[in-house]
Write a protein that holds these residues in place. Structure first.
Motif, short mmCIF file in Angstrom:
data_model
loop_
_atom_site.label_atom_id
_atom_site.label_comp_id
_atom_site.label_asym_id
_atom_site.label_seq_id
_atom_site.Cartn_x
_atom_site.Cartn_y
_atom_site.Cartn_z
N GLN A 135 -75.36 70.15 37.78
CA GLN A 135 -74.14 69.51 38.23
C GLN A 135 -73.61 70.15 39.51
OE1 GLN A 135 -71.80 69.82 34.62
NE2 GLN A 135 -72.18 67.69 34.07
N ALA A 136 -73.74 71.47 39.63
CA ALA A 136 -73.29 72.15 40.85
C ALA A 136 -74.09 71.66 42.06
CB ALA A 136 -73.45 73.66 40.69
N LEU A 137 -75.39 71.44 41.87
CA LEU A 137 -76.21 70.93 42.96
C LEU A 137 -75.92 69.46 43.21
CD1 LEU A 137 -79.56 72.63 41.91
CD2 LEU A 137 -78.18 73.21 43.92
N GLN A 138 -75.71 68.69 42.15
CA GLN A 138 -75.43 67.27 42.29
C GLN A 138 -74.18 67.03 43.14
OE1 GLN A 138 -74.29 65.30 38.65
NE2 GLN A 138 -75.18 63.35 39.27
N LYS A 139 -73.18 67.89 43.00
CA LYS A 139 -71.95 67.74 43.77
C LYS A 139 -72.20 67.90 45.27
CE LYS A 139 -68.79 69.34 40.14
NZ LYS A 139 -67.85 70.43 39.73
N TRP B 192 -102.06 85.52 39.41
CA TRP B 192 -102.87 84.43 38.88
C TRP B 192 -103.31 83.47 39.99
CZ3 TRP B 192 -99.18 83.03 34.23
CH2 TRP B 192 -99.32 84.02 33.23
N GLY B 193 -103.06 83.83 41.23
CA GLY B 193 -103.45 82.98 42.35
C GLY B 193 -102.50 81.85 42.65
N ILE B 194 -101.26 81.93 42.14
CA ILE B 194 -100.25 80.88 42.35
C ILE B 194 -99.24 81.38 43.37
CG2 ILE B 194 -98.44 79.51 41.25
CD1 ILE B 194 -100.01 79.88 38.60
N ASP B 195 -99.20 80.75 44.53
CA ASP B 195 -98.30 81.23 45.58
C ASP B 195 -97.28 80.19 46.04
OD1 ASP B 195 -99.95 79.49 46.93
OD2 ASP B 195 -100.81 81.01 48.28
N ASN B 196 -97.29 79.01 45.45
CA ASN B 196 -96.25 78.00 45.80
C ASN B 196 -95.02 78.25 44.92
OD1 ASN B 196 -97.92 77.14 43.61
ND2 ASN B 196 -97.18 75.03 43.81
N THR B 197 -94.39 79.40 45.15
CA THR B 197 -93.27 79.84 44.31
C THR B 197 -92.07 80.25 45.15
OG1 THR B 197 -94.04 82.14 44.28
CG2 THR B 197 -94.86 80.69 42.54
N ALA B 198 -90.93 80.33 44.49
CA ALA B 198 -89.70 80.82 45.11
C ALA B 198 -88.87 81.51 44.04
CB ALA B 198 -88.91 79.68 45.74
N VAL B 199 -88.12 82.51 44.44
CA VAL B 199 -87.20 83.20 43.53
C VAL B 199 -85.78 82.79 43.91
CG1 VAL B 199 -86.32 85.41 42.72
CG2 VAL B 199 -88.76 85.15 43.25
N ILE B 200 -85.05 82.25 42.94
CA ILE B 200 -83.65 81.90 43.16
C ILE B 200 -82.85 82.46 42.00
CG2 ILE B 200 -81.96 80.03 43.36
CD1 ILE B 200 -84.07 78.32 44.67
N PHE C 73 -73.03 87.67 41.51
CA PHE C 73 -73.34 86.46 40.76
C PHE C 73 -72.52 85.25 41.16
CE2 PHE C 73 -74.71 89.89 37.80
CZ PHE C 73 -76.06 89.60 37.85
N GLY C 74 -72.14 85.16 42.42
CA GLY C 74 -71.44 83.98 42.90
C GLY C 74 -72.37 82.77 42.94
N GLN C 75 -71.81 81.61 42.67
CA GLN C 75 -72.61 80.38 42.61
C GLN C 75 -73.12 79.93 43.98
OE1 GLN C 75 -70.75 76.44 41.63
NE2 GLN C 75 -71.87 76.72 39.71
N GLN C 76 -72.42 80.29 45.04
CA GLN C 76 -72.77 79.75 46.35
C GLN C 76 -74.16 80.20 46.79
OE1 GLN C 76 -70.78 77.40 47.76
NE2 GLN C 76 -72.59 77.04 49.03
N GLN C 77 -74.54 81.42 46.44
CA GLN C 77 -75.87 81.88 46.84
C GLN C 77 -76.95 81.07 46.13
OE1 GLN C 77 -78.14 83.62 44.68
NE2 GLN C 77 -76.78 83.57 42.91
N PHE C 78 -76.69 80.67 44.88
CA PHE C 78 -77.64 79.81 44.15
C PHE C 78 -77.75 78.45 44.83
CE2 PHE C 78 -77.64 76.25 41.08
CZ PHE C 78 -78.95 76.34 40.62
N ILE C 79 -76.60 77.87 45.20
CA ILE C 79 -76.61 76.56 45.85
C ILE C 79 -77.29 76.64 47.21
CG2 ILE C 79 -75.12 74.81 46.90
CD1 ILE C 79 -73.09 75.39 44.65
N ASP C 80 -76.94 77.62 48.02
CA ASP C 80 -77.52 77.74 49.36
C ASP C 80 -79.03 77.92 49.30
OD1 ASP C 80 -74.98 77.51 50.40
OD2 ASP C 80 -74.73 79.65 50.81
N ALA C 81 -79.49 78.76 48.39
CA ALA C 81 -80.92 79.01 48.29
C ALA C 81 -81.67 77.76 47.84
CB ALA C 81 -81.19 80.16 47.32
N THR C 82 -81.08 77.00 46.93
CA THR C 82 -81.74 75.79 46.44
C THR C 82 -81.77 74.71 47.52
OG1 THR C 82 -80.99 76.30 44.19
CG2 THR C 82 -81.79 74.09 44.60
#
Length: 349
Positions: free
Chosen positions: A25-29, A132-140, A320-329
């Motif tokens: 919902q935070a992203l949907q907004k 495991w040879g998987i590199d299409n990843t991101a940490v959020i 743990f602010g939400q904005q960093q999660f939103i910005d990264a996504t």
């Protein structure tokens, strides 16, 4: 420009209390026109439909909906390949909200071959996938709306009180999430009070267990929407246990809310948050889902409570602010569909 979010949890009346729903919902907004879809085939937990079939009956509707979308974003506890993904045409971002956990190498590779990016909550998860040879990843990293929470000390005459705000979906989770162990702890520790925040499911079962344990005077069950910050003002700390990493988010919202409100936490080592708690001394890691382990952790917490409390207040709002999660996504979405992705701007599919 819009996103079709997919959640693998029931769309029940209190679904908005779930951390994953709050993330979506935070992203949907931020992205007008985006939609939330529940791949889970029932409004109640306990479906008999195998996970392999989730989403299959929705495919005609999803194929029509994705014509107006630029990408899909799936939130699921672990990395599991849903066959319905084969039929989706737009790029897929896949978040494993509890981390890699017990996912097999073969399953992780199967998911990675079908999605654009796998999102994991920790660098350790990313490193395991890389091995495991998987590199299409991101940490959020997870985040919450910190404006909703502030520190309030519990009343001076209040008994030591713990809050648990991650209710079970199934009867089995009374054990695996430590609810039974917490009630047993309260029986052994007469000065301990408990507050449980519930979400409609299994409330009668919980009331029965409280009564059987003869704890109605010291256990509060709140089976309704509440102001969590107000509840946190009544407690000294929060607790969330799990004997399996797939049961809860790697960084559960209820514990982040507690830290932001300056209340230390008790947490199982199965969660990634446990490493953070230990490193920042803002709570105690409970070594097992048992009353004995809870009592040991409680003794440690109480003996150094002032230090843990001050550290929780210092780090919670910082990290743990939400904005960093939103910005990264949103930044990830731009890498998926191109630089023309601008929230609020319509882009032809």
């Amino acid at each position: 420009m819009s996103v079709l979010f997919h959640l693998t949890m029931p769309n029940g009346p209190l679904a908005s209390l779930e951390a994953v729903m709050q993330d979506a919902q935070a992203l949907q907004k931020q992205i007008p026109g985006s939609q939330i879809n529940h791949l889970y085939p029932s409004q109640q937990p306990g479906t008999r439909l195998p996970r392999q079939l989730w989403g299959m009956a929705q495919l005609p509707r999803l194929r029509r909906a994705e014509q107006q979308m630029r990408l899909h974003h799936i939130f699921n506890p672990d990395l599991f390949f849903f066959p319905a993904l084969r039929w989706l045409k737009k790029p897929i971002v896949y978040t494993a909200v509890t981390g890699v956990g017990k996912t097999s190498k073969a399953m992780a590779q199967k998911v990675s071959e079908r999605v654009h990016t796998i999102v994991v909550p920790t660098e350790a998860d990313q490193q395991r996938l890389a091995a495991w040879g998987i590199d299409n990843t991101a940490v959020i990293h997870s985040g919450i709306d910190i404006s909703q929470f502030h520190y309030q000390p519990p009343p001076a005459d209040a008994p030591f009180t713990l809050m648990m705000a991650s209710a079970p979906w199934t009867k089995a989770q009374f054990r695996s999430k430590g609810i039974d162990a917490l009630l047993a702890t309260a029986q052994e520790y007469p000065d301990l009070h408990l507050i449980f925040l519930w979400r409609g499911l299994l409330a009668d079962e919980m009331r029965q267990r409280i009564a059987q344990a003869n704890l109605r005077e010291r256990v509060t069950l709140l089976n309704e929407r509440v102001n969590v910050n107000d509840i946190l003002s009544r407690v000294h700390a929060s607790i969330l246990l799990a004997d399996n990493p797939a049961l809860v988010k790697a960084f559960p919202h209820s514990l982040l809310e507690s830290l932001v409100a300056g209340k230390p936490v008790l947490v199982s080592p199965t969660m990634a948050l446990a490493d953070y708690v230990a490193a920042n001394e803002c709570g105690v890691v409970v070594t097992a889902v048992s009353s004995q382990a809870i009592l040991q952790a409680l003794n440690q917490l109480q003996s150094q409570y002032a230090t843990y409390q001050q550290n929780a207040l210092a780090v919670g709002r910082r990290d743990f602010g939400q904005q960093q999660f939103i910005d990264a996504t949103l930044a990830l979405y731009k890498t998926v569909v191109g630089a023309d992705f601008l929230p609020g701007t319509a882009v032809a599919p």
